[in-house]
Write an enzyme that holds these catalytic residues in place. Structure first.
Site, PDB file in Angstrom:
ATOM      1  N   TYR A   1       0.806  -1.222   0.000  1.00 25.00           N
ATOM      2  CA  TYR A   1       0.000   0.000   0.000  1.00 25.00           C
ATOM      3  C   TYR A   1       0.837   1.269   0.000  1.00 25.00           C
ATOM      4  CZ  TYR A   1       0.620   0.969   5.048  1.00 25.00           C
ATOM      5  OH  TYR A   1       1.135   1.276   6.278  1.00 25.00           O
TER       6      TYR A   1
ATOM      7  N   HIS B   1     -10.311  -5.521   9.033  1.00 25.68           N
ATOM      8  CA  HIS B   1      -9.086  -4.897   8.530  1.00 25.68           C
ATOM      9  C   HIS B   1      -8.139  -5.954   7.944  1.00 25.68           C
ATOM     10  CE1 HIS B   1      -6.463  -1.527   7.997  1.00 25.68           C
ATOM     11  NE2 HIS B   1      -5.471  -2.184   8.560  1.00 25.68           N
TER      12      HIS B   1
ATOM     13  N   TYR C   1      -7.183  -9.838  12.289  1.00 26.01           N
ATOM     14  CA  TYR C   1      -7.822  -8.870  13.197  1.00 26.01           C
ATOM     15  C   TYR C   1      -9.344  -9.009  13.097  1.00 26.01           C
ATOM     16  CZ  TYR C   1      -3.212  -6.569  13.240  1.00 26.01           C
ATOM     17  OH  TYR C   1      -1.871  -6.293  13.364  1.00 26.01           O
TER      18      TYR C   1
ATOM     19  N   ASP D   1      -7.995   3.349   8.691  1.00 23.90           N
ATOM     20  CA  ASP D   1      -7.066   3.120   7.575  1.00 23.90           C
ATOM     21  C   ASP D   1      -7.731   2.309   6.466  1.00 23.90           C
ATOM     22  OD1 ASP D   1      -6.029   3.189  10.234  1.00 23.90           O
ATOM     23  OD2 ASP D   1      -4.062   2.495   9.586  1.00 23.90           O
TER      24      ASP D   1
ATOM     25  N   ARG E   1      -3.041  10.363  11.568  1.00 23.23           N
ATOM     26  CA  ARG E   1      -2.943   9.675  10.270  1.00 23.23           C
ATOM     27  C   ARG E   1      -4.184   8.823   9.993  1.00 23.23           C
ATOM     28  NH1 ARG E   1       2.383   7.930   9.351  1.00 23.23           N
ATOM     29  NH2 ARG E   1       2.202   5.724   9.759  1.00 23.23           N
TER      30      ARG E   1
ATOM     31  N   GLY F   1      -6.653  11.009   8.769  1.00 21.59           N
ATOM     32  CA  GLY F   1      -6.251  11.405   7.413  1.00 21.59           C
ATOM     33  C   GLY F   1      -6.670  10.374   6.383  1.00 21.59           C
ATOM     34  N   TRP F   2      -6.452   9.098   6.695  1.00 22.02           N
ATOM     35  CA  TRP F   2      -6.893   8.032   5.785  1.00 22.02           C
ATOM     36  C   TRP F   2      -8.399   8.152   5.538  1.00 22.02           C
ATOM     37  CZ3 TRP F   2      -3.126   6.063   3.255  1.00 22.02           C
ATOM     38  CH2 TRP F   2      -1.963   5.542   3.848  1.00 22.02           C
TER      39      TRP F   2
END
Length: 406
Positions: free
Chosen positions: A72, A166, A170, A177, A247, A250-251
């Site tokens: 990614y 995810h 998990y 994300d 972050r 942000g994703w």
């Protein structure tokens, strides 16, 4: 007999000379890679792209990788360079991206290093690089590779309420994300090949995370939500992780502005996603520092150990600028994006001796659970390693620069 030997000898000499001559000719015809020159007059978007290309001559070397891998972080940077190529069609950009894809996509459409059965949603996002290459080349291997990535989405394990896990390791967890990792590819694929029939499912992913991971006090979203509430990091009442990580947020906002590229305005869920973007952006705007940047732990300001962080700040600059440019957000967000970009270029970018640029203060990685165990505490986030020019910062920096024409 002597004549025959002489003839054989001369034939051998001529053959050696011919091989040597041909080899020299071929070598001389191969274009030598020109050294990349980074002029101080270039836009920030080109400066960053060329810096990365100079430091990592082959795209698979991004993030200091030693071998090609479907990943990614490579996809994020190469997607940003793909967007840059649309505005500045420098052939070096196209070649750089194609080199990465062709290193990994095989003739039968399989993808080297890609393990579908791990159901890691991070590995969906590189599929975004295949659309333009397939559209221009019409080579079936790229279509097959896209179909393989789409197969992962079809089979991705889900929470009881329908949200993508995810990763297989998990269970029952949705991370912010993951919205960026899966949904933009899914949206582009369903629009391109499925007549948009899966937009409801895409919207559902945002609905679930918005419903469960939003903090009613701040309006910010927690890094992750465990529907089962069984993880040690999960709040026993809400299932949420304990902190707000810039972050991760942000994703989330990048996922929204990118998915909205593909979802038609007349789709009943389009307004819903625009509303989510406005809500998250309004919450984030309250925590923008006077420098224009955001802290690693979004709401904790200059608490000991916290720091102004490059990747989240770049992601917010991009989402705010694109949101304003597209009319999803009020025009005032363009000013906030420019303020953020000024903070990045004036406070935490270093100009190198060769004209290249280094974006400092970027968190290298952060997650939850796993081994060694990550508890999502404040101390955990502020003590994770930093990395200069980390791809999670440089890719969004290029995207922000493009939206701001800088």
């Amino acid at each position: 007999m002597k004549n025959t030997r002489k003839q054989s000898y001369f034939t051998w000499v001529i053959l050696v000379c011919l091989i040597a001559f041909t080899s020299c000719k071929v070598t001389s015809q191969e274009p030598a890679k020109k050294e990349i020159v980074i002029s101080k007059n270039l836009k920030w978007s080109d400066k960053m792209a060329l810096t990365l290309m100079k430091r990592h001559p082959e795209a698979y070397m991004i993030d200091d990788s030693k071998k090609p891998k479907w990943d990614y972080v490579h996809a994020l940077v190469l997607h940003s360079i793909e967007e840059l190529y649309k505005k500045n069609p420098d052939s070096r950009y196209k070649t750089y991206i194609r080199g990465y894809v062709d290193e990994l996509v095989q003739n039968d459409g399989t993808i080297k290093t890609y393990e579908l059965d791990k159901y890691n949603i991070d590995l969906v996002v590189p599929g975004r690089l295949l659309f333009d290459i397939y559209a221009s080349s019409k080579e079936e291997k790229y279509l097959k590779a896209m179909q393989l990535v789409r197969k992962q989405i079809s089979e991705q394990p889900r929470t009881a309420s329908g949200g993508f896990w995810h990763k297989k390791i998990y269970p029952n967890q949705m991370w912010l994300d993951g919205l960026y990792m899966g949904e933009p590819f899914y949206a582009q694929y369903t629009l391109t090949f499925e007549n948009g029939q899966n937009f409801d499912d895409i919207a559902k992913q945002f609905e679930l995370i918005q419903l469960h991971a939003t903090d009613p006090k701040t309006g910010l979203l927690y890094h992750a939500w465990d529907e089962s509430k069984e993880m040690p990091w999960a709040n026993k009442e809400t299932g949420n992780s304990p902190n707000f990580w810039s972050r991760a947020l942000g994703w989330y906002v990048m996922a929204l502005v990118d998915v909205l590229d593909y979802m038609p305005k007349e789709h009943p869920k389009q307004k819903e996603l625009v509303k989510y973007l406005n809500n998250a952006s309004a919450a984030l705007a309250k925590y923008q520092d006077k420098s224009g940047l955001w802290y690693q732990v979004t709401d904790k300001g200059n608490k000991e150990g916290n720091y102004l962080e490059a990747s989240g700040s770049s992601m917010f600059a991009y989402a705010f600028a694109k949101g304003a440019n597209k009319g999803y957000l009020p025009a005032s967000y363009k000013k906030l994006a420019n303020k953020a970009f000024d903070g990045l270029t004036k406070k935490i970018i270093k100009v190198d001796a060769d004209g290249g640029i280094t974006l400092t203060q970027a968190c290298q990685v952060a997650g939850l659970g796993g081994t060694p165990y990550r508890d999502g505490s404040y101390e955990y986030y502020v003590n994770e390693k930093k990395k200069d020019n980390d791809p999670k910062a440089t890719g969004p920096f290029i995207l922000a620069a493009l939206e701001l024409n800088r």
